[in-house]
Design a protein around this motif. Structure first.
Motif, PDB file in Angstrom:
ATOM      1  N   MET A  56      36.153 -16.217  86.060  1.00 18.71           N
ATOM      2  CA  MET A  56      35.741 -15.332  87.154  1.00 18.71           C
ATOM      3  C   MET A  56      36.560 -14.045  87.113  1.00 18.71           C
ATOM      4  O   MET A  56      37.755 -14.076  86.913  1.00 18.71           O
ATOM      5  N   ARG A  57      35.863 -12.908  87.291  1.00 24.07           N
ATOM      6  CA  ARG A  57      36.563 -11.634  87.322  1.00 24.07           C
ATOM      7  C   ARG A  57      37.376 -11.510  88.606  1.00 24.07           C
ATOM      8  O   ARG A  57      36.972 -11.968  89.664  1.00 24.07           O
ATOM      9  N   SER A  58      38.514 -10.863  88.488  1.00 19.87           N
ATOM     10  CA  SER A  58      39.354 -10.620  89.665  1.00 19.87           C
ATOM     11  C   SER A  58      38.990  -9.281  90.286  1.00 19.87           C
ATOM     12  O   SER A  58      38.607  -8.342  89.595  1.00 19.87           O
ATOM     13  N   GLU A  59      39.116  -9.176  91.596  1.00 19.63           N
ATOM     14  CA  GLU A  59      38.858  -7.904  92.272  1.00 19.63           C
ATOM     15  C   GLU A  59      39.990  -6.916  92.036  1.00 19.63           C
ATOM     16  O   GLU A  59      39.824  -5.719  92.186  1.00 19.63           O
ATOM     17  N   GLY A  60      41.158  -7.403  91.686  1.00 11.18           N
ATOM     18  CA  GLY A  60      42.296  -6.517  91.528  1.00 11.18           C
ATOM     19  C   GLY A  60      42.401  -5.951  90.132  1.00 11.18           C
ATOM     20  O   GLY A  60      41.857  -6.482  89.172  1.00 11.18           O
ATOM     21  N   GLY A  99      28.279 -17.624  80.470  1.00 13.37           N
ATOM     22  CA  GLY A  99      29.534 -17.976  79.819  1.00 13.37           C
ATOM     23  C   GLY A  99      30.544 -16.859  79.850  1.00 13.37           C
ATOM     24  O   GLY A  99      31.624 -16.980  79.273  1.00 13.37           O
ATOM     25  N   ARG A 100      30.182 -15.725  80.508  1.00 11.78           N
ATOM     26  CA  ARG A 100      31.053 -14.569  80.694  1.00 11.78           C
ATOM     27  C   ARG A 100      31.424 -13.896  79.366  1.00 11.78           C
ATOM     28  O   ARG A 100      32.527 -13.390  79.203  1.00 11.78           O
ATOM     29  N   ASP A 101      30.466 -13.902  78.399  1.00 17.90           N
ATOM     30  CA  ASP A 101      30.666 -13.134  77.174  1.00 17.90           C
ATOM     31  C   ASP A 101      30.529 -11.643  77.442  1.00 17.90           C
ATOM     32  O   ASP A 101      30.994 -10.813  76.660  1.00 17.90           O
ATOM     33  N   ALA A 102      29.852 -11.288  78.519  1.00 15.44           N
ATOM     34  CA  ALA A 102      29.704  -9.900  78.956  1.00 15.44           C
ATOM     35  C   ALA A 102      29.447  -9.913  80.454  1.00 15.44           C
ATOM     36  O   ALA A 102      29.129 -10.960  81.035  1.00 15.44           O
ATOM     37  N   ASP A 103      29.597  -8.756  81.093  1.00 17.80           N
ATOM     38  CA  ASP A 103      29.365  -8.651  82.530  1.00 17.80           C
ATOM     39  C   ASP A 103      27.948  -8.186  82.844  1.00 17.80           C
ATOM     40  O   ASP A 103      27.341  -8.596  83.835  1.00 17.80           O
ATOM     41  N   ILE A 104      27.440  -7.289  82.012  1.00 22.19           N
ATOM     42  CA  ILE A 104      26.106  -6.711  82.169  1.00 22.19           C
ATOM     43  C   ILE A 104      25.451  -6.719  80.794  1.00 22.19           C
ATOM     44  O   ILE A 104      26.137  -6.578  79.772  1.00 22.19           O
ATOM     45  N   ALA A 105      24.143  -6.850  80.745  1.00 23.62           N
ATOM     46  CA  ALA A 105      23.445  -6.807  79.469  1.00 23.62           C
ATOM     47  C   ALA A 105      22.119  -6.076  79.620  1.00 23.62           C
ATOM     48  O   ALA A 105      21.494  -6.105  80.693  1.00 23.62           O
ATOM     49  N   VAL A 106      21.711  -5.413  78.547  1.00 22.92           N
ATOM     50  CA  VAL A 106      20.365  -4.843  78.445  1.00 22.92           C
ATOM     51  C   VAL A 106      19.667  -5.578  77.320  1.00 22.92           C
ATOM     52  O   VAL A 106      20.167  -5.607  76.193  1.00 22.92           O
ATOM     53  N   ARG A 107      18.532  -6.169  77.612  1.00 22.71           N
ATOM     54  CA  ARG A 107      17.797  -6.937  76.620  1.00 22.71           C
ATOM     55  C   ARG A 107      16.329  -6.521  76.592  1.00 22.71           C
ATOM     56  O   ARG A 107      15.782  -6.059  77.595  1.00 22.71           O
ATOM     57  N   MET A 108      15.695  -6.681  75.428  1.00 21.65           N
ATOM     58  CA  MET A 108      14.315  -6.260  75.243  1.00 21.65           C
ATOM     59  C   MET A 108      13.292  -7.326  75.619  1.00 21.65           C
ATOM     60  O   MET A 108      12.096  -7.133  75.444  1.00 21.65           O
ATOM     61  N   SER A 109      13.765  -8.450  76.106  1.00 19.99           N
ATOM     62  CA  SER A 109      12.865  -9.473  76.631  1.00 19.99           C
ATOM     63  C   SER A 109      13.536 -10.121  77.833  1.00 19.99           C
ATOM     64  O   SER A 109      14.765 -10.134  77.937  1.00 19.99           O
ATOM     65  N   ARG A 110      12.726 -10.644  78.722  1.00 19.09           N
ATOM     66  CA  ARG A 110      13.271 -11.220  79.959  1.00 19.09           C
ATOM     67  C   ARG A 110      13.953 -12.550  79.666  1.00 19.09           C
ATOM     68  O   ARG A 110      13.341 -13.458  79.091  1.00 19.09           O
ATOM     69  N   PRO A 111      15.226 -12.681  80.051  1.00 17.80           N
ATOM     70  CA  PRO A 111      15.934 -13.936  79.810  1.00 17.80           C
ATOM     71  C   PRO A 111      15.641 -14.956  80.905  1.00 17.80           C
ATOM     72  O   PRO A 111      15.016 -14.642  81.921  1.00 17.80           O
ATOM     73  N   GLU A 112      16.098 -16.157  80.684  1.00 21.81           N
ATOM     74  CA  GLU A 112      15.963 -17.219  81.676  1.00 21.81           C
ATOM     75  C   GLU A 112      17.350 -17.561  82.221  1.00 21.81           C
ATOM     76  O   GLU A 112      18.348 -17.479  81.517  1.00 21.81           O
ATOM     77  N   ASP A 146      27.217 -13.714  90.429  1.00 21.64           N
ATOM     78  CA  ASP A 146      28.537 -13.687  91.060  1.00 21.64           C
ATOM     79  C   ASP A 146      29.204 -12.319  90.969  1.00 21.64           C
ATOM     80  O   ASP A 146      30.173 -12.048  91.681  1.00 21.64           O
ATOM     81  N   LEU A 147      28.707 -11.458  90.063  1.00 25.01           N
ATOM     82  CA  LEU A 147      29.359 -10.168  89.839  1.00 25.01           C
ATOM     83  C   LEU A 147      28.620  -8.986  90.451  1.00 25.01           C
ATOM     84  O   LEU A 147      29.152  -7.879  90.477  1.00 25.01           O
ATOM     85  N   HIS A 203      25.990  -0.629  86.626  1.00 24.41           N
ATOM     86  CA  HIS A 203      24.603  -1.070  86.791  1.00 24.41           C
ATOM     87  C   HIS A 203      23.712   0.107  87.187  1.00 24.41           C
ATOM     88  O   HIS A 203      22.650   0.346  86.584  1.00 24.41           O
ATOM     89  N   ASN A 204      24.120   0.864  88.165  1.00 25.88           N
ATOM     90  CA  ASN A 204      23.322   2.005  88.632  1.00 25.88           C
ATOM     91  C   ASN A 204      23.276   3.118  87.597  1.00 25.88           C
ATOM     92  O   ASN A 204      22.268   3.826  87.476  1.00 25.88           O
ATOM     93  N   TRP A 205      24.353   3.278  86.836  1.00 21.53           N
ATOM     94  CA  TRP A 205      24.364   4.276  85.753  1.00 21.53           C
ATOM     95  C   TRP A 205      23.344   3.924  84.675  1.00 21.53           C
ATOM     96  O   TRP A 205      22.621   4.807  84.183  1.00 21.53           O
ATOM     97  N   VAL A 206      23.246   2.654  84.325  1.00 14.56           N
ATOM     98  CA  VAL A 206      22.243   2.237  83.338  1.00 14.56           C
ATOM     99  C   VAL A 206      20.834   2.507  83.866  1.00 14.56           C
ATOM    100  O   VAL A 206      19.969   3.019  83.142  1.00 14.56           O
ATOM    101  N   LEU A 207      20.599   2.185  85.128  1.00 19.57           N
ATOM    102  CA  LEU A 207      19.287   2.441  85.728  1.00 19.57           C
ATOM    103  C   LEU A 207      18.914   3.924  85.647  1.00 19.57           C
ATOM    104  O   LEU A 207      17.812   4.282  85.230  1.00 19.57           O
TER     105      LEU A 207
END
Length: 209
Positions: free
Chosen positions: A1-5, A52-65, A183-184, A194-198
């Motif tokens: 889990m990421r820490s807020e600090g 599994g927390r390999d990344a916090d955000i992802a962009v993918r070309m197909s919808r994941p489950e 959770d993030l 997230h908003n920057w990517v959008l």
């Protein structure tokens, strides 16, 4: 889990094309927001596990489950065929018959993409001279005059050496998704990225990038 600090990095995973040609050029817009945390742009062909927390955000070309994932559909990326002026050799793009040309297209690294099915339906399979999973390779091959490449229109139009070759029916667009772990999603640093990517994708497809 990421820490807020602390100034923990935000790790964003995407394909090589999205990292190098969409997000990296838009970083100045992110810096102007006064971010006080590092950003890791992870160029990865494989689908990483946000659970599994390999990344916090992802962009993918197909919808994941995944029930733990928050998904946002990004604007579609339209595709088209592009050739170098030198390859056309004074021929008009509208006179080009793709069946008789050397075509450079995506391989099946990301599965049976809709554009690959479309090419078969259009009878273009036997014209394929090169397949690759790299958009950058497609771009540089087209610029060098190696053939006519299937490319994201918004990116290919940046290259002065490339000219779009019209088709009777447009290839189906790519439909990217922006994904974050549930959770993030409310953490301030995650929301900023997230908003920057959008906004980056919105500007890209509207011609504002």
């Amino acid at each position: 889990m990421r820490s807020e600090g602390g100034n923990l990095p935000v790790r964003l995973s995407a394909t090589e094309f999205v990292i190098s040609d969409v997000l990296a050029p838009a970083l100045p817009a992110l810096w102007t927001q006064g971010v006080d945390f590092p950003v890791h742009l992870q160029s990865q062909a494989d689908v990483v596990s946000l659970a599994g927390r390999d990344a916090d955000i992802a962009v993918r070309m197909s919808r994941p489950e995944g029930a733990s994932l928050i998904m946002r559909k990004l604007p579609p990326l339209h595709l088209g065929f592009f050739a170098a002026r030198a390859y056309l050799d004074k021929r008009q793009p509208s006179d080009i018959d793709l069946v008789r040309e050397r075509l450079i297209i995506y391989d099946d690294s990301y599965g049976r993409l809709p554009e690959l099915i479309w090419m078969e339906e259009m009878g273009l399979r036997t014209s394929v001279a090169l397949r690759t999973g790299s958009t950058r390779a497609l771009m540089t091959a087209a610029i060098s005059g190696a053939g006519i490449a299937l490319l994201p229109v918004a990116i290919a139009q940046r290259e002065q050496e490339l000219v779009q070759v019209p088709t009777t029916h447009a290839p189906p667009p790519r439909n990217p998704w922006l994904i974050v772990h549930r959770d993030l999603q409310h953490q301030p640093s995650i929301r900023v990225v997230h908003n920057w990517v959008l906004s980056t994708f919105a500007a890209l497809v509207s011609g504002g990038n």
